[in-house]
Design a protein around this motif. Structure first.
Motif, PDB file in Angstrom:
ATOM      1  N   VAL A 163       0.824  -1.196   0.111  1.00  0.00           N
ATOM      2  CA  VAL A 163      -0.080   0.028  -0.047  1.00  0.00           C
ATOM      3  C   VAL A 163       0.855   1.332  -0.158  1.00  0.00           C
ATOM      4  O   VAL A 163       0.507   2.246  -0.866  1.00  0.00           O
ATOM      5  CB  VAL A 163      -1.039  -0.147   1.090  1.00  0.00           C
ATOM      6  N   CYS A 164       1.844   1.288   0.769  1.00  0.00           N
ATOM      7  CA  CYS A 164       2.681   2.341   0.732  1.00  0.00           C
ATOM      8  C   CYS A 164       3.604   2.672  -0.591  1.00  0.00           C
ATOM      9  O   CYS A 164       3.795   3.679  -0.911  1.00  0.00           O
ATOM     10  CB  CYS A 164       3.608   2.391   2.192  1.00  0.00           C
ATOM     11  N   TYR A 165       4.112   1.738  -0.960  1.00  0.00           N
ATOM     12  CA  TYR A 165       4.732   1.516  -2.301  1.00  0.00           C
ATOM     13  C   TYR A 165       3.557   2.014  -3.480  1.00  0.00           C
ATOM     14  O   TYR A 165       4.375   3.016  -4.075  1.00  0.00           O
ATOM     15  CB  TYR A 165       5.032  -0.024  -2.638  1.00  0.00           C
ATOM     16  N   LEU A 329       2.709  14.588   2.341  1.00  0.00           N
ATOM     17  CA  LEU A 329       1.824  13.305   2.210  1.00  0.00           C
ATOM     18  C   LEU A 329       2.928  12.117   2.259  1.00  0.00           C
ATOM     19  O   LEU A 329       2.482  10.969   2.644  1.00  0.00           O
ATOM     20  CB  LEU A 329       1.021  13.341   1.020  1.00  0.00           C
ATOM     21  N   ARG A 330       3.903  12.190   1.307  1.00  0.00           N
ATOM     22  CA  ARG A 330       4.827  10.903   1.241  1.00  0.00           C
ATOM     23  C   ARG A 330       5.426  10.755   2.421  1.00  0.00           C
ATOM     24  O   ARG A 330       5.540   9.575   2.567  1.00  0.00           O
ATOM     25  CB  ARG A 330       5.957  11.459   0.081  1.00  0.00           C
ATOM     26  N   GLN A 331       5.810  11.715   3.276  1.00  0.00           N
ATOM     27  CA  GLN A 331       6.480  11.246   4.500  1.00  0.00           C
ATOM     28  C   GLN A 331       5.238  10.346   5.353  1.00  0.00           C
ATOM     29  O   GLN A 331       6.091   9.802   6.164  1.00  0.00           O
ATOM     30  CB  GLN A 331       6.829  12.689   5.114  1.00  0.00           C
ATOM     31  N   LYS A 335       7.114   7.216   6.859  1.00  0.00           N
ATOM     32  CA  LYS A 335       7.240   6.930   8.306  1.00  0.00           C
ATOM     33  C   LYS A 335       6.543   5.575   8.800  1.00  0.00           C
ATOM     34  O   LYS A 335       6.902   4.796   9.374  1.00  0.00           O
ATOM     35  CB  LYS A 335       6.406   7.940   9.140  1.00  0.00           C
ATOM     36  N   GLU A 336       5.585   5.079   7.893  1.00  0.00           N
ATOM     37  CA  GLU A 336       4.665   3.690   8.424  1.00  0.00           C
ATOM     38  C   GLU A 336       5.776   2.874   7.909  1.00  0.00           C
ATOM     39  O   GLU A 336       5.601   1.683   8.477  1.00  0.00           O
ATOM     40  CB  GLU A 336       3.423   3.905   7.559  1.00  0.00           C
ATOM     41  N   LEU A 337       6.323   3.023   6.746  1.00  0.00           N
ATOM     42  CA  LEU A 337       7.422   1.933   6.348  1.00  0.00           C
ATOM     43  C   LEU A 337       8.542   1.785   7.660  1.00  0.00           C
ATOM     44  O   LEU A 337       8.792   0.631   7.896  1.00  0.00           O
ATOM     45  CB  LEU A 337       7.975   2.322   4.877  1.00  0.00           C
TER      46      LEU A 337
END
Length: 359
Positions: A163-165, A329-331, A335-337
């Motif tokens: 999802v993050c990717y 937004l990307r951060q 951060k979640e990763l």
């Protein structure tokens, strides 16, 4: 191989999503073109030879394509639609304005990216040899599977890393597109394709609903709602689209948010009402005022990912003409990763590893 019950559920979902497509469907179609048909490109002046059909969309057909020119020795695809249809002309214009290789490569270099999830423009042309066979075509890079198909194969759940990717790659592509004055307006899994040979790469495709949100002299076009007009694909389309307002940057980011939620939890809260446009719009407006309720209803009261809630809260606060803070937004996703002991390295993605729902 999935058994019959799962196949039935998949077909039912596909039927619902087809019913949820809001853009007009043109009735004219181009008859199947024979293998070996030669098409003359207007931009390159090269000849393109059609191979087999590799896909069909709402408006036309996609064929594998080949060129004898040395500089075009890779794998290509050609999208063919009737000249009377509007979306492909819109897509071609977007490619001509935005997607030349030098512009994309300069952006990749200046933003220190490995690649950009924006397809490069190759060529286009048209055939008007007879009244019964008039069509235009777009030559594209050839891609692999679409994310909607891979999502189904993963059991309708992607893990945190996947999802993050996807979020990071599509945000990069949207920042580039938005910087060029365009909004996409129809982001969804079936419009995100993997690379043909590099399956760890993804690309945002189908610019048939793309819209120039800026005036040529600068400045954002105003918010002008038209309750009789709506566009996009109902499960994911933005509140602005429900209001009939023109596509915008915030609209694209809201649509992406709904995609991220579905990939994380499996289904959106309004899926049961997909044939009732006003009900879907009403629910989206209610959730905009209560993002926590959106998360609870998506994840059925279970623990939900706070980073997605933060993302939606950021998008809901944007004004129609505001420039989004893409890096902020990307951060959220970086951060979640990191918090999950992962990195944005393009490995371990669900459609490559074969697993779904890690994290």
């Amino acid at each position: 191989m999935p058994g019959p019950p799962r196949d039935k559920k998949r077909k039912a979902r596909t039927k619902k999503k087809a019913a949820g497509r809001l853009v007009p469907l043109w009735q004219s179609v181009v008859p199947p073109l024979p293998d070996g048909t030669l098409l003359s490109g207007i931009f390159t002046m090269e000849k393109w030879r059609l191979g087999k059909s590799i896909g069909k969309g709402a408006y036309g057909e996609v064929y594998e394509a080949f060129s004898t020119a040395e500089e075009f020795s890779g794998s290509y695809a050609i999208k063919v639609e009737p000249i009377s249809n509007g979306p492909l002309f819109c897509e071609i214009q977007c490619y001509l304005d935005v997607a030349f290789s030098n512009k994309i490569n300069d952006w990749v270099k200046s933003h220190d990216l490995k690649y950009l999830a924006m397809p490069q423009f190759i060529d286009w042309g048209k055939n008007e040899t007879s009244p019964s066979l008039q069509y235009c075509f777009l030559v594209m890079e050839r891609f692999g599977d679409n994310i909607e198909k891979l999502f189904e194969e993963a059991g309708r759940k992607f893990g945190v890393k996947t999802v993050c990717y996807l979020a990071l790659r599509i945000l990069e592509a949207l920042e580039f597109l938005h910087n060029s004055g365009y909004a996409h307006a129809d982001i969804k899994g079936s419009n995100i394709l993997t690379g043909y040979s590099q399956r760890d790469q993804v690309y945002l495709v189908d610019y048939g609903l793309s819209f120039v949100y800026q005036y040529s002299q600068g400045g954002h076009k105003p918010y002008t709602p038209d309750p009789g007009y709506c566009y996009g694909t109902l499960p994911f389309t933005s509140i602005d689209a429900h209001d009939g307002a023109n596509p915008s940057r915030r609209g694209d980011l809201e649509i992406l948010g709904y995609c991220l939620l579905e990939w994380s939890c499996g289904r959106l809260p309004w899926e049961d009402y997909i044939e009732d446009r006003s009900k879907v719009a009403s629910l989206k407006r209610r959730y905009k005022d209560a993002p926590t309720d959106l998360m609870k209803d998506c994840f059925k009261g279970n623990v939900y990912p706070k980073y997605l809630q933060k993302y939606m809260e950021c998008i809901y606060k944007l004004s129609y003409e505001e420039t989004p803070k893409y890096n902020h937004l990307r951060q959220l996703f970086f951060k979640e990763l990191k918090d999950n002991g992962m990195s944005d390295d393009g490995t371990g993605l669900d459609w490559i590893s074969g697993g779904g729902g890690e994290g």
